[in-house]
Design a protein around this motif. Structure first.
Motif, PDB file in Angstrom:
ATOM      1  N   VAL A  60       1.017  -1.167  -0.092  1.00  0.00           N
ATOM      2  CA  VAL A  60      -0.096   0.089   0.051  1.00  0.00           C
ATOM      3  C   VAL A  60       0.971   1.318   0.023  1.00  0.00           C
ATOM      4  CG1 VAL A  60      -1.814   1.399   1.317  1.00  0.00           C
ATOM      5  CG2 VAL A  60      -1.958  -1.334   1.147  1.00  0.00           C
ATOM      6  N   LYS A  61       1.741   1.296   0.571  1.00  0.00           N
ATOM      7  CA  LYS A  61       2.782   2.374   0.970  1.00  0.00           C
ATOM      8  C   LYS A  61       4.301   1.957   1.224  1.00  0.00           C
ATOM      9  CE  LYS A  61       3.693   6.585   3.464  1.00  0.00           C
ATOM     10  NZ  LYS A  61       3.200   7.468   4.419  1.00  0.00           N
ATOM     11  N   GLU A  62       5.170   2.626   0.398  1.00  0.00           N
ATOM     12  CA  GLU A  62       6.643   1.854   0.646  1.00  0.00           C
ATOM     13  C   GLU A  62       7.230   2.546   1.796  1.00  0.00           C
ATOM     14  OE1 GLU A  62       8.545   3.541  -3.016  1.00  0.00           O
ATOM     15  OE2 GLU A  62       8.374   1.481  -4.083  1.00  0.00           O
ATOM     16  N   GLY A  63       8.136   1.790   2.248  1.00  0.00           N
ATOM     17  CA  GLY A  63       8.884   2.148   3.398  1.00  0.00           C
ATOM     18  C   GLY A  63       9.574   3.684   3.045  1.00  0.00           C
ATOM     19  N   GLU A  64       9.624   4.322   4.280  1.00  0.00           N
ATOM     20  CA  GLU A  64      10.568   5.733   4.234  1.00  0.00           C
ATOM     21  C   GLU A  64      12.014   5.440   3.952  1.00  0.00           C
ATOM     22  OE1 GLU A  64       9.230   8.352   7.001  1.00  0.00           O
ATOM     23  OE2 GLU A  64       6.926   8.383   6.632  1.00  0.00           O
ATOM     24  N   ARG A  65      12.611   6.273   3.363  1.00  0.00           N
ATOM     25  CA  ARG A  65      13.991   5.957   3.135  1.00  0.00           C
ATOM     26  C   ARG A  65      14.998   6.769   3.972  1.00  0.00           C
ATOM     27  NH1 ARG A  65      15.425   4.746  -2.964  1.00  0.00           N
ATOM     28  NH2 ARG A  65      15.076   7.139  -3.256  1.00  0.00           N
ATOM     29  N   SER A  66      14.333   7.607   4.881  1.00  0.00           N
ATOM     30  CA  SER A  66      14.986   8.261   5.660  1.00  0.00           C
ATOM     31  C   SER A  66      14.237   8.775   7.071  1.00  0.00           C
ATOM     32  CB  SER A  66      15.503   9.720   4.932  1.00  0.00           C
ATOM     33  OG  SER A  66      14.445  10.533   4.985  1.00  0.00           O
ATOM     34  N   LYS A  67      15.148   8.942   8.263  1.00  0.00           N
ATOM     35  CA  LYS A  67      14.356   9.259   9.499  1.00  0.00           C
ATOM     36  C   LYS A  67      15.424  10.361  10.029  1.00  0.00           C
ATOM     37  CE  LYS A  67      13.594   7.333  14.029  1.00  0.00           C
ATOM     38  NZ  LYS A  67      13.724   6.220  14.724  1.00  0.00           N
ATOM     39  N   THR A  68      14.531  11.417  10.404  1.00  0.00           N
ATOM     40  CA  THR A  68      15.253  12.648  10.968  1.00  0.00           C
ATOM     41  C   THR A  68      14.937  12.716  12.520  1.00  0.00           C
ATOM     42  OG1 THR A  68      15.242  13.715   8.940  1.00  0.00           O
ATOM     43  CG2 THR A  68      15.534  14.925  10.975  1.00  0.00           C
ATOM     44  N   GLU A  69      16.003  12.775  13.251  1.00  0.00           N
ATOM     45  CA  GLU A  69      15.752  13.156  14.768  1.00  0.00           C
ATOM     46  C   GLU A  69      16.385  14.327  15.328  1.00  0.00           C
ATOM     47  OE1 GLU A  69      16.384   9.151  16.865  1.00  0.00           O
ATOM     48  OE2 GLU A  69      17.444   8.865  14.920  1.00  0.00           O
ATOM     49  N   LEU A  70      16.243  14.926  16.353  1.00  0.00           N
ATOM     50  CA  LEU A  70      16.754  16.195  16.998  1.00  0.00           C
ATOM     51  C   LEU A  70      17.046  15.438  18.645  1.00  0.00           C
ATOM     52  CD1 LEU A  70      17.563  18.764  17.352  1.00  0.00           C
ATOM     53  CD2 LEU A  70      15.164  19.648  17.857  1.00  0.00           C
ATOM     54  N   GLY A  71      18.293  15.717  18.857  1.00  0.00           N
ATOM     55  CA  GLY A  71      18.562  15.220  20.240  1.00  0.00           C
ATOM     56  C   GLY A  71      19.786  15.917  20.757  1.00  0.00           C
ATOM     57  N   ILE A  72      20.701  15.249  21.769  1.00  0.00           N
ATOM     58  CA  ILE A  72      21.669  15.679  22.370  1.00  0.00           C
ATOM     59  C   ILE A  72      23.074  14.715  21.929  1.00  0.00           C
ATOM     60  CG2 ILE A  72      21.140  14.525  24.559  1.00  0.00           C
ATOM     61  CD1 ILE A  72      22.565  16.796  26.012  1.00  0.00           C
ATOM     62  N   LEU A  73      23.901  15.303  21.545  1.00  0.00           N
ATOM     63  CA  LEU A  73      25.012  14.721  21.323  1.00  0.00           C
ATOM     64  C   LEU A  73      26.209  14.845  22.044  1.00  0.00           C
ATOM     65  CD1 LEU A  73      26.891  12.628  19.367  1.00  0.00           C
ATOM     66  CD2 LEU A  73      27.272  14.587  18.178  1.00  0.00           C
ATOM     67  N   VAL A  74      27.045  13.857  22.567  1.00  0.00           N
ATOM     68  CA  VAL A  74      28.262  14.035  23.526  1.00  0.00           C
ATOM     69  C   VAL A  74      29.111  13.088  22.804  1.00  0.00           C
ATOM     70  CG1 VAL A  74      29.067  13.597  25.680  1.00  0.00           C
ATOM     71  CG2 VAL A  74      27.043  14.861  25.337  1.00  0.00           C
ATOM     72  N   THR A  75      30.373  13.498  22.648  1.00  0.00           N
ATOM     73  CA  THR A  75      31.614  12.882  22.213  1.00  0.00           C
ATOM     74  C   THR A  75      32.762  13.072  22.919  1.00  0.00           C
ATOM     75  OG1 THR A  75      32.301  14.194  20.337  1.00  0.00           O
ATOM     76  CG2 THR A  75      30.367  12.749  19.748  1.00  0.00           C
ATOM     77  N   THR A  76      33.523  12.197  22.920  1.00  0.00           N
ATOM     78  CA  THR A  76      34.753  12.195  23.780  1.00  0.00           C
ATOM     79  C   THR A  76      36.033  11.461  22.956  1.00  0.00           C
ATOM     80  OG1 THR A  76      34.630  10.253  25.240  1.00  0.00           O
ATOM     81  CG2 THR A  76      33.790  12.455  26.092  1.00  0.00           C
ATOM     82  N   ALA A  77      37.089  11.916  23.031  1.00  0.00           N
ATOM     83  CA  ALA A  77      38.491  11.650  22.418  1.00  0.00           C
ATOM     84  C   ALA A  77      39.543  11.611  23.159  1.00  0.00           C
ATOM     85  CB  ALA A  77      38.524  12.033  20.931  1.00  0.00           C
ATOM     86  N   TYR A  78      40.290  10.625  23.349  1.00  0.00           N
ATOM     87  CA  TYR A  78      41.144  10.436  24.443  1.00  0.00           C
ATOM     88  C   TYR A  78      42.473   9.665  23.602  1.00  0.00           C
ATOM     89  CZ  TYR A  78      44.466   9.972  28.593  1.00  0.00           C
ATOM     90  OH  TYR A  78      45.744   9.958  29.578  1.00  0.00           O
ATOM     91  N   LYS A  79      43.732  10.097  23.848  1.00  0.00           N
ATOM     92  CA  LYS A  79      44.813   9.482  23.211  1.00  0.00           C
ATOM     93  C   LYS A  79      46.079   9.410  24.147  1.00  0.00           C
ATOM     94  CE  LYS A  79      47.101   8.202  18.850  1.00  0.00           C
ATOM     95  NZ  LYS A  79      47.445   8.454  17.404  1.00  0.00           N
ATOM     96  N   THR A  80      46.782   8.544  24.569  1.00  0.00           N
ATOM     97  CA  THR A  80      47.907   8.601  25.361  1.00  0.00           C
ATOM     98  C   THR A  80      48.754   7.347  25.400  1.00  0.00           C
ATOM     99  OG1 THR A  80      48.433   8.900  27.608  1.00  0.00           O
ATOM    100  CG2 THR A  80      46.831   7.363  27.233  1.00  0.00           C
ATOM    101  N   GLU A  81      50.086   7.484  25.597  1.00  0.00           N
ATOM    102  CA  GLU A  81      51.203   6.373  25.450  1.00  0.00           C
ATOM    103  C   GLU A  81      50.976   5.806  26.922  1.00  0.00           C
ATOM    104  OE1 GLU A  81      55.327   5.794  23.622  1.00  0.00           O
ATOM    105  OE2 GLU A  81      55.291   7.564  25.283  1.00  0.00           O
ATOM    106  N   ILE A  82      50.258   4.811  27.120  1.00  0.00           N
ATOM    107  CA  ILE A  82      50.422   4.118  28.426  1.00  0.00           C
ATOM    108  C   ILE A  82      51.795   3.580  28.851  1.00  0.00           C
ATOM    109  CG2 ILE A  82      47.738   3.876  28.265  1.00  0.00           C
ATOM    110  CD1 ILE A  82      48.274   0.903  27.541  1.00  0.00           C
ATOM    111  N   LEU A  83      52.564   3.179  27.732  1.00  0.00           N
ATOM    112  CA  LEU A  83      53.857   2.461  28.159  1.00  0.00           C
ATOM    113  C   LEU A  83      54.606   2.863  26.948  1.00  0.00           C
ATOM    114  CD1 LEU A  83      52.924  -1.263  29.658  1.00  0.00           C
ATOM    115  CD2 LEU A  83      53.835   0.800  30.933  1.00  0.00           C
ATOM    116  N   LYS A  84      56.048   2.703  26.964  1.00  0.00           N
ATOM    117  CA  LYS A  84      56.670   2.961  25.937  1.00  0.00           C
ATOM    118  C   LYS A  84      56.543   2.198  24.525  1.00  0.00           C
ATOM    119  CE  LYS A  84      61.526   3.491  24.377  1.00  0.00           C
ATOM    120  NZ  LYS A  84      63.027   3.370  24.604  1.00  0.00           N
TER     121      LYS A  84
END
Length: 331
Positions: A225-249
């Protein structure tokens, strides 16, 4: 050397028809001009580029072979091609970072066709502005794009794909605040307004409601009867973190975590994307790596094989573990 040669030619041409006194005067003028030019070249400011670039390409190889092995086993070989390309603009108060990450891996076992083990195309761009150079906080805008190169299958079923290029593809676009400490290699981004768009451009998968889009509608006789939608849009909160370190030599740890929650659809349900990688540096070109990738998305329904039929079930934690050794080249 070229400058001295030009001076000599100039002097020769000018002195050809002049008197000795005039020639002496020209010699003094030539030497004075030569000193001025050399001093100017030494003191001229060198142009400094605000752009930083880094390119890393690598290839990991894993292999196991059996010959008359009484305990049994299947010979296999796996390869992973990967690349990371970074372009970063940094001035006193402006920072614009761009990163492209690509990966593609396959596995071959005796008697079994090639199977995909990894497939990723990720692009991240973050623009930030701060009021003064004393602060590590930036007013920022971030854009993320994730998809894959080829179709994916729920092996051993290879008749119908369960994913593909732009099926899905995810985009995130938002504004917020970013804490960036270059010395400690810590980055935290918080956006209370982020648009998340999910694309499923494969109509068959869209009709199934894959990856959270609205599925197709059928009548009582099974007619579309009706094709599935090919996209979906949301509005929300985003939190990202990135960390890089040399733990040993020669042992580096990199941690990336992304958390997202939609305000409208089940606020509090958190989509998690967590990547953890350990790099063991053997030398300039050879590295071993151990990694894990965990994903949880309430919109992604897991599939299970029931009597040979793929059946959708509830969302589950997705976990991928990686171990490899290979060649890496930076330029």
């Amino acid at each position: 050397m070229k400058t001295s040669f030009l001076y000599s030619i100039f002097f020769f041409c000018m002195s050809a028809g002049m008197s000795a006194q005039t020639v002496d005067t020209l010699i003094v003028a030539r030497d004075t001009l030569k000193v001025i030019v050399q001093d100017t070249l030494k003191t001229a400011p060198v142009a400094v580029s605000h752009w930083e670039k880094k390119n890393i390409v690598g290839f990991d190889l894993n292999e196991i072979a059996f010959v008359n092995w009484s305990a049994g086993g299947i010979s296999s070989v796996s390869g992973l091609l990967k690349g990371s390309f970074i372009r970063r603009y940094v001035s006193d108060n402006v920072k614009w970072g761009n990163e492209l990450i690509v990966r593609y891996g396959v596995n071959k076992q005796d008697g079994i066709e090639f199977r995909k083990t990894d497939d990723a195309f990720q692009f991240v761009s973050t623009f930030g502005y701060r009021k003064d150079t004393l602060s590590n906080w930036y007013h920022s805008a971030k854009f993320n794009f994730n998809t894959q190169f080829t179709s994916g299958y729920s092996y051993p079923n290879i008749d119908e794909s369960v994913s593909g290029p732009f099926a899905p593809a995810y985009t995130f676009l938002g504004v917020g605040a970013e804490y960036a400490n270059k010395e400690k290699k810590i980055n935290v981004y918080i956006s209370p307004l982020t648009l998340k768009n999910t694309l499923v451009l494969n109509q068959r998968l869209a009709d199934q409601g894959a990856f959270g889009v609205k599925k197709a509608i059928y009548d009582g006789d099974g007619n579309l009867v009706k094709e599935g939608e090919r996209s979906k849009t949301e509005l929300g909160i985003l939190v990202t973190t990135a960390y890089k370190t040399e733990i040993l030599k020669n042992i580096n740890l990199e941690n990336r975590l992304s958390l997202y929650s939609d305000y409208i659809n089940k606020f509090g349900n958190i989509d998690v994307d967590w990547q953890l990688q350990l790099d063991l540096v053997v030398n300039k070109y050879v590295r071993a790596n151990i990694g894990s990738h965990l994903i949880y998305d309430d919109d992604i329904k897991a599939t299970e094989d029931v009597d040979g039929v793929q059946v959708l079930v509830g969302p589950k934690i997705q976990l991928k573990q990686m171990l490899g050794i290979g060649i890496e080249y930076s330029f």
